[in-house]
Design an enzyme around this catalytic site. Structure first.
Site, PDB file in Angstrom:
ATOM      1  N   HIS A 113       0.847  -1.108  -0.135  1.00 49.53           N
ATOM      2  CA  HIS A 113       0.097   0.008  -0.021  1.00 49.53           C
ATOM      3  C   HIS A 113       0.871   1.055  -0.252  1.00 49.53           C
ATOM      4  O   HIS A 113       2.130   1.138   0.678  1.00 49.53           O
ATOM      5  CB  HIS A 113      -0.739   0.071   1.452  1.00 49.53           C
ATOM      6  CG  HIS A 113      -1.550  -1.281   1.694  1.00 49.53           C
ATOM      7  ND1 HIS A 113      -2.680  -1.617   0.943  1.00 49.53           N
ATOM      8  CD2 HIS A 113      -1.219  -2.462   2.351  1.00 49.53           C
ATOM      9  CE1 HIS A 113      -3.235  -2.745   1.485  1.00 49.53           C
ATOM     10  NE2 HIS A 113      -2.407  -3.272   2.222  1.00 49.53           N
ATOM     11  N   LYS A 185      20.948  -8.174   4.208  1.00 50.20           N
ATOM     12  CA  LYS A 185      22.121  -7.782   3.395  1.00 50.20           C
ATOM     13  C   LYS A 185      23.070  -8.906   3.052  1.00 50.20           C
ATOM     14  O   LYS A 185      23.018  -9.875   3.774  1.00 50.20           O
ATOM     15  CB  LYS A 185      22.807  -6.749   4.131  1.00 50.20           C
ATOM     16  CG  LYS A 185      22.060  -5.424   4.568  1.00 50.20           C
ATOM     17  CD  LYS A 185      23.000  -4.631   5.373  1.00 50.20           C
ATOM     18  CE  LYS A 185      22.356  -3.204   5.729  1.00 50.20           C
ATOM     19  NZ  LYS A 185      23.261  -2.277   6.463  1.00 50.20           N
TER      20      LYS A 185
END
Length: 190
Positions: A113, A185
């Site tokens: 959204h 990461k």
């Protein structure tokens, strides 16, 4: 253009559209049946998953309970194992390659959204609703996703990748990498 077509194109769509609700309710019926089958009812499990998913390869193992939104947007390659309590919000395509290991409580979200409430909420009063869009997720072959990880919309995870437990994957991960963390990461090539 139908709401389903908008959804799969990545445009804003109405998740309460009658066509989408029909698919949603069918998925909920199939999930209820699947999640309540006895452990050894393999033929029945195969039948239900064939009706639920767009594609399920040979030898897929799916622990219960399992939850998804529509089912029809999920493709799982052969010999992939999905552990208990996973949630796949497949408003758009979720593609998982072969020989995958998906840990318990992994969440794969294609829907999103707008961040700003003033952009997200349209209409007034009883007519208001939140804008929703969805982007696909692709997970390659031989990928291990550790438990309690979350995969965000529009992420591609390459082949031979390991995602550490509890990771929040917001960006693509190339082939042959170990990645973990919040945000996830790349740590090193493996």
């Amino acid at each position: 253009m139908t709401e389903k077509e908008k959804m799969l194109k990545g445009d804003y769509y109405n998740p309460l559209d009658p066509e989408l609700l029909k698919i949603y309710h069918n998925a909920k019926k199939l999930l209820k049946e699947y999640n309540n089958l006895d452990f050894e009812q393999n033929q029945e499990k195969e039948r239900v998953l064939a009706a639920l998913f767009e594609h399920k390869g040979y030898g897929v193992w799916l622990e219960t309970p399992f939850f998804c939104k529509f089912g029809i947007n999920i493709s799982i390659g052969q010999k992939t194992v999905i552990n208990t309590n996973c949630i796949f919000l497949d408003d758009n395509k979720i593609s998982i390659g072969k020989n995958g290991l998906i840990g318990p409580y992994v969440q794969i979200y294609t829907a999103s959204h707008p961040v700003s409430a003033s952009e997200r909420i349209i209409g007034k009063g009883l007519e208001s609703r939140s804008l929703t869009f969805a982007k696909p997720i692709k997970i390659g072959d031989n990928v291990w996703i550790g438990g309690n990880s979350i995969i965000f919309p529009d992420v591609n995870i390459g082949d031979n990748v390991t995602i550490g437990a509890g990771s929040v994957v917001t960006k693509d991960v190339p082939d042959n990498m170990l990645a973990f963390g919040n945000p996830c990461k790349v740590i090193k090539e493996i």
